[in-house]
Design a protein around this motif. Structure first.
Motif, PDB file in Angstrom:
ATOM      1  N   ALA A 267       0.827  -1.203   0.000  1.00  0.00           N
ATOM      2  CA  ALA A 267       0.000   0.000   0.000  1.00  0.00           C
ATOM      3  C   ALA A 267       0.861   1.253   0.000  1.00  0.00           C
ATOM      4  CB  ALA A 267      -0.915  -0.012   1.219  1.00  0.00           C
ATOM      5  N   MET A 268       1.981   1.191   0.743  1.00  0.00           N
ATOM      6  CA  MET A 268       2.893   2.340   0.801  1.00  0.00           C
ATOM      7  C   MET A 268       3.465   2.625  -0.572  1.00  0.00           C
ATOM      8  SD  MET A 268       6.253   2.731   3.207  1.00  0.00           S
ATOM      9  CE  MET A 268       7.241   4.225   3.223  1.00  0.00           C
ATOM     10  N   ARG A 269       3.839   1.633  -1.319  1.00  0.00           N
ATOM     11  CA  ARG A 269       4.363   1.831  -2.670  1.00  0.00           C
ATOM     12  C   ARG A 269       3.297   2.412  -3.592  1.00  0.00           C
ATOM     13  NH1 ARG A 269       7.612  -3.915  -3.314  1.00  0.00           N
ATOM     14  NH2 ARG A 269       9.596  -3.199  -2.390  1.00  0.00           N
ATOM     15  N   GLY A 270       2.032   2.086  -3.302  1.00  0.00           N
ATOM     16  CA  GLY A 270       0.956   2.616  -4.124  1.00  0.00           C
ATOM     17  C   GLY A 270       0.726   4.106  -3.893  1.00  0.00           C
TER      18      GLY A 270
ATOM     19  N   TRP B 140       3.800  11.959  -1.350  1.00  0.00           N
ATOM     20  CA  TRP B 140       2.612  11.143  -1.081  1.00  0.00           C
ATOM     21  C   TRP B 140       1.475  11.616  -1.977  1.00  0.00           C
ATOM     22  CZ3 TRP B 140       2.908   6.971   1.858  1.00  0.00           C
ATOM     23  CH2 TRP B 140       3.947   6.876   2.802  1.00  0.00           C
ATOM     24  N   PHE B 141       0.800  10.641  -2.561  1.00  0.00           N
ATOM     25  CA  PHE B 141      -0.331  10.979  -3.430  1.00  0.00           C
ATOM     26  C   PHE B 141      -1.577  10.301  -2.890  1.00  0.00           C
ATOM     27  CE2 PHE B 141      -3.179  10.170  -7.017  1.00  0.00           C
ATOM     28  CZ  PHE B 141      -3.314  11.431  -7.529  1.00  0.00           C
TER      29      PHE B 141
ATOM     30  N   THR C 133      -5.740   5.567   5.929  1.00  0.00           N
ATOM     31  CA  THR C 133      -4.731   4.582   5.538  1.00  0.00           C
ATOM     32  C   THR C 133      -3.345   5.201   5.508  1.00  0.00           C
ATOM     33  OG1 THR C 133      -6.363   3.377   4.215  1.00  0.00           O
ATOM     34  CG2 THR C 133      -4.051   2.954   3.746  1.00  0.00           C
ATOM     35  N   VAL C 134      -3.237   6.393   4.883  1.00  0.00           N
ATOM     36  CA  VAL C 134      -1.932   7.058   4.814  1.00  0.00           C
ATOM     37  C   VAL C 134      -1.451   7.422   6.216  1.00  0.00           C
ATOM     38  CG1 VAL C 134      -0.719   9.118   3.985  1.00  0.00           C
ATOM     39  CG2 VAL C 134      -2.289   7.896   2.474  1.00  0.00           C
TER      40      VAL C 134
ATOM     41  N   VAL D  72      12.496   2.037   1.165  1.00  0.00           N
ATOM     42  CA  VAL D  72      11.214   2.262   1.845  1.00  0.00           C
ATOM     43  C   VAL D  72      11.026   1.165   2.891  1.00  0.00           C
ATOM     44  CG1 VAL D  72      10.086   3.495  -0.049  1.00  0.00           C
ATOM     45  CG2 VAL D  72      10.006   1.011  -0.001  1.00  0.00           C
ATOM     46  N   ALA D  73      10.613   1.566   4.066  1.00  0.00           N
ATOM     47  CA  ALA D  73      10.404   0.606   5.170  1.00  0.00           C
ATOM     48  C   ALA D  73       9.105   0.929   5.894  1.00  0.00           C
ATOM     49  CB  ALA D  73      11.576   0.642   6.137  1.00  0.00           C
TER      50      ALA D  73
END
Length: 490
Positions: free
Chosen positions: A60-63, A75-76, A87-88, A165-166
């Motif tokens: 989800a983070m990559r999305g 962040w989009f 969610t973000v 990214v973590a």
């Protein structure tokens, strides 16, 4: 030393305590194993679930993470969508975004998580991710001692540069769940053991109650109640079989003691008569005899009684040996028809003296594995009794015949017969059907016959009717002769 003292305590030596403690020890091992396996399984399930959640959150983070034309991340998300905002917000709780040199671009604001910004560690993880082509999973202990599970991966921007990214989550809830499970189990463990101890103690006592009844019965057995019986529980288990064996032993003891008591009484009675006669004759001779002839007559009468007494003792000895299996059995294959024929020939003279017609029926060879000497005694006793109790002009017949796998010896006569109420007792020691002639026997012949027949694994039956005669039938296991084996000639 302590163990030796404990072993001396009577309670710890009882079978009830051993059964209950063995069951409780096994149960404790099982419960301990269940606790260890349960804790391990719960920890494994939580770890698997945590890893799955982190992989989903990393995706989800990559999305939501994008890069602009200059390769800068941003962040989009849709500001008007509360769900995306939530969610973000969750994703930004524990996270790190850094370039390939390990320089953080953005990360969690919690000061306790500053250890996630270690540039050297970020570069090392990027190398591992590049080699394995899989996200890297690790456990991180924050400055406030709270454990976190971190999953890290790599992304590439439009310029081809790599980014680290973590995403992470706290393991405090999982650890708390495991601690609650362990605490509840440690509370349940002694309670379960205590309850099972009570149940096992009660069950062991109930199971051993039958043994206590056997013990009580054994203590109550005396010479007057040797046949004491214990009622079975109806469970048909090992204890019921033990009770059945005890009852059988009790019946055998009662029979044996009654037999010994009856034997002692009968022997005393039978020995008293000749001994009294001998004593009387010798006393009369000692005090009244005045001539040599009188002394000689008294001695002759005493010798006759001594001979009768000797025959009685010898018969009792043979009977006792046969009933206890002490007479050696020298079995061989014997033609029973030939044996009967020879014995009938030997008894022709006493039969003629009693004016009795003695005969036998020939039906061919009848083979049987027996001790010839003992079976001769059986036939001799039966023939002797038949001749004794058959009036002048009567008849006695004997024969041997094969019936299937059995051999039958039959001696029948036209004598005085035996009353019906006496038939069940004629094979008892010293039992004699009332007769005006006391010289017709000691009452041991048929007992001896019965003992020999039983020793050969056979049976003896009698049919009789007063005034019409008697029929004795001995049934013995037959024998099959091998082609090269011949019957013993008698």
């Amino acid at each position: 030393m302590l163990w030796a003292k404990l072993r001396n305590i009577k309670l710890f030596r009882t079978l009830r305590f051993r059964l209950a403690s063995t069951f409780l020890a096994l149960l404790a091992l099982v419960l301990a194993g269940v606790g260890v396996i349960g804790t391990t399984t719960l920890r494994s399930l939580l770890a698997t679930q945590s890893e799955q959640v982190l992989r989903e959150e990393l995706g989800a983070m990559r999305g939501y993470l994008h890069f602009d034309g200059e390769g800068k991340p941003y962040w989009f998300e849709d500001p008007s969508d509360p769900e995306e905002q939530a969610t973000v917000g969750r994703l930004m709780t524990v996270f790190v975004i850094a370039n390939e040199d390990g320089e953080p671009w953005r990360g969690s604001p919690d000061p306790a998580l500053r250890g996630l910004y270690d540039q050297k560690e970020i570069r090392r993880e990027l190398q591992i991710i590049e080699t394995s082509k899989e996200p890297y999973l690790k456990t991180f202990i924050a400055a406030d001692k709270v454990p976190y599970q971190i999953i890290s991966g790599a992304m590439v921007d439009d310029t081809g540069a790599k980014w680290y990214v973590a995403e992470g989550r706290s393991l405090a809830g999982d650890e708390s769940l495991i601690r609650r499970f362990r605490r509840n189990y440690l509370i349940f463990f002694p309670i379960a053991l205590f309850a099972c101890a009570l149940v096992s103690w009660y069950s062991a006592g109930k199971a051993l109650r039958a043994l206590q009844s056997v013990e009580t019965a054994a203590q109550e057995i005396t010479g007057s109640n040797l046949g004491l019986q214990i009622p079975k529980r109806g469970a048909d288990d090992e204890l019921d079989r033990l009770i059945g064996s005890f009852n059988q032993m009790s019946r055998r003891l009662k029979f044996s003691f009654e037999q010994i008591r009856r034997f002692s009484t009968d022997v005393s009675h039978e020995l008293r008569t000749p001994l009294t006669a001998i004593q009387g004759q010798l006393e009369v001779a000692l005090f009244t005899a005045t001539r040599k002839e009188q002394l000689q007559e008294a001695i002759e009468n005493a010798l006759q009684d001594v001979e009768r007494l000797s025959n009685l003792v010898r018969a009792l000895l043979l009977l006792s040996q046969s009933e206890t299996g002490q007479i050696p059995m020298n079995k061989a294959m014997v033609d029973m028809q030939r044996l009967v024929e020879d014995l009938v020939d030997q008894f022709q003279i006493p039969a003629e003296a009693h004016n009795v017609h003695l005969s036998h029926t020939t039906r061919g060879p009848v083979l049987c594995d027996v001790d010839r000497t003992q079976i001769e005694r059986v036939v001799t006793n039966l023939l002797s009794n038949a001749i004794k109790y058959t009036p002048d002009g009567g008849w006695v017949r004997a024969c041997a015949e094969q019936t299937g796998n059995m051999v039958r010896l039959i001696v029948e006569d036209s004598g005085v017969g035996i009353p019906k109420d006496h038939l069940p007792h004629i094979f008892d020691r010293f039992y004699r059907v009332p007769d005006p002639n006391p010289e017709k026997g000691l009452g041991l012949g048929l007992s001896f016959v019965s003992a020999i027949v039983r020793a050969h694994g056979g049976e003896i039956h009698v049919e009789s009717e007063p005034g019409k005669g008697s029929r004795f039938e001995v049934v013995l296991p037959g024998a099959v002769r091998a082609p090269s084996e011949a019957p013993v000639q008698v």
